[in-house]
Enzyme design. Sequence first.
Site, PDB file in Angstrom:
ATOM      1  N   ASN A 136      -0.043   8.886  13.950  1.00 22.30           N
ATOM      2  CA  ASN A 136      -0.981   9.681  14.774  1.00 22.30           C
ATOM      3  C   ASN A 136      -1.645   8.731  16.117  1.00 22.30           C
ATOM      4  O   ASN A 136      -2.366   9.409  16.723  1.00 22.30           O
ATOM      5  CB  ASN A 136      -1.943  10.514  14.094  1.00 22.30           C
ATOM      6  CG  ASN A 136      -2.922   9.515  13.439  1.00 22.30           C
ATOM      7  OD1 ASN A 136      -3.031   8.295  13.543  1.00 22.30           O
ATOM      8  ND2 ASN A 136      -3.716  10.076  12.666  1.00 22.30           N
ATOM      9  N   HIS A 138      -3.069   5.926  15.715  1.00 18.86           N
ATOM     10  CA  HIS A 138      -4.131   5.193  15.215  1.00 18.86           C
ATOM     11  C   HIS A 138      -4.190   3.695  15.116  1.00 18.86           C
ATOM     12  O   HIS A 138      -3.103   3.187  14.987  1.00 18.86           O
ATOM     13  CB  HIS A 138      -5.091   5.731  13.850  1.00 18.86           C
ATOM     14  CG  HIS A 138      -4.509   5.437  12.664  1.00 18.86           C
ATOM     15  ND1 HIS A 138      -3.912   6.287  11.757  1.00 18.86           N
ATOM     16  CD2 HIS A 138      -4.154   4.102  12.128  1.00 18.86           C
ATOM     17  CE1 HIS A 138      -3.387   5.664  10.841  1.00 18.86           C
ATOM     18  NE2 HIS A 138      -3.543   4.301  10.852  1.00 18.86           N
ATOM     19  N   GLU A 143      -9.307   6.460  14.451  1.00 17.93           N
ATOM     20  CA  GLU A 143      -8.397   7.497  14.337  1.00 17.93           C
ATOM     21  C   GLU A 143      -8.763   8.489  15.583  1.00 17.93           C
ATOM     22  O   GLU A 143      -9.933   8.366  16.362  1.00 17.93           O
ATOM     23  CB  GLU A 143      -9.036   8.683  13.235  1.00 17.93           C
ATOM     24  CG  GLU A 143      -8.658   8.017  11.899  1.00 17.93           C
ATOM     25  CD  GLU A 143      -7.295   8.193  11.350  1.00 17.93           C
ATOM     26  OE1 GLU A 143      -6.568   8.243  12.131  1.00 17.93           O
ATOM     27  OE2 GLU A 143      -7.246   8.230  10.040  1.00 17.93           O
TER      28      GLU A 143
HETATM   29  C1  GLP Z   1      -3.113   1.880   7.980  1.00 17.46           C
HETATM   30  C2  GLP Z   1      -3.790   0.775   8.364  1.00 17.46           C
HETATM   31  C3  GLP Z   1      -3.281   0.381  10.132  1.00 17.46           C
HETATM   32  C4  GLP Z   1      -1.635   0.317   9.959  1.00 17.46           C
HETATM   33  C5  GLP Z   1      -1.367   1.734   9.871  1.00 17.46           C
HETATM   34  C6  GLP Z   1       0.156   1.702   9.998  1.00 17.46           C
HETATM   35  O1  GLP Z   1      -3.773   3.053   8.194  1.00 17.46           O
HETATM   36  N1  GLP Z   1      -5.185   0.768   8.425  1.00 17.46           N
HETATM   37  O2  GLP Z   1      -3.799  -1.053  10.167  1.00 17.46           O
HETATM   38  O3  GLP Z   1      -1.386  -0.233  11.287  1.00 17.46           O
HETATM   39  O4  GLP Z   1      -1.799   2.186   8.290  1.00 17.46           O
HETATM   40  O5  GLP Z   1       0.653   1.335   8.704  1.00 17.46           O
HETATM   41  P1  GLP Z   1       2.181   0.969   8.399  1.00 17.46           P
HETATM   42  O6  GLP Z   1       2.583  -0.323   8.844  1.00 17.46           O
HETATM   43  O7  GLP Z   1       2.236   1.197   6.807  1.00 17.46           O
HETATM   44  O8  GLP Z   1       3.011   2.167   8.958  1.00 17.46           O
END
Ligand code: GLP
Length: 248
Positions: A136, A138, A143
């Site tokens: 999304n 973030h 968020e």
């Molecule tokens: C989480 C973390 C973020 C990360 C995001 C994406 O919410 N707090 O720092 O960038 O997820 O995660 P992934 O790399 O597992 O797709």
Amino acid sequence: MKLIVYRNEREASAATAEALASAIVRHPAMVLGLPTGRTPLPLYARLAELREQRHFDASRVTTFNLDEFWRLPASHPGSYRAYMERHVFSRLAIAAGQVGFLDGMAPDAETECLQYERAIRAAGGLDVLILGIGTNGHIGFNEPGASLRARTHLAALKPQTRRANAVFFEGDASKVPGQALCMGMGTILGARRIILMAFGRGKSKAIQGMVQGPVTTRLPASFLQLHADVDVVLDEGAAERLAASQAG
Ligand code: GLP
């Protein structure tokens, strides 16, 4: 923003690990900002190999993590601290005294956040900040919403974000804490250099918005457009919605 598109996640992670290792050779006392999640795992694995093969020495590096779950002890296997110990700190031999981390069990969130901001400043600021991105848009746990917080704060997680983090909690989103401490967008934009990594088609919409859309709190990563030194490291899946003229 500089877009760098690799054929796959392995090549992207290897190239980024080599670039980081060279930067550490040039600046052994570098201050690194680091994320968790699935995205940086191949990068951390390759960095560990390079360190084990003595391509660089991380013993003088200082690190600060982007975020940590609120009210989850560091000893919990799902904590970001546990993740970092396992994949980074032990394998890069970074001493505990050089690790900056938000404490999810701190008595008071506000005091903990202020202390973290102070510690980052006292270390001279973040030289390089590695980032992932949520589907999304973030960053960390900043968020999408009507507003964003500038500094480190206690953030509420969206259901989508809890689902994405369930992999670290036996696949059960209800076990993912609903709140986390997290660097703010101003803290993030204060880093001298940012490297954002995203892999897979599931991230392509967020990447398109981040690169080509307006700067908006509805897609927090779009604020990175305001930073002068951002590398966006993608595989072909994450880059698939970008106009051809902007990729490459
Ligand atoms: C989480 C973390 C973020 C990360 C995001 C994406 O919410 N707090 O720092 O960038 O997820 O995660 P992934 O790399 O597992 O797709």
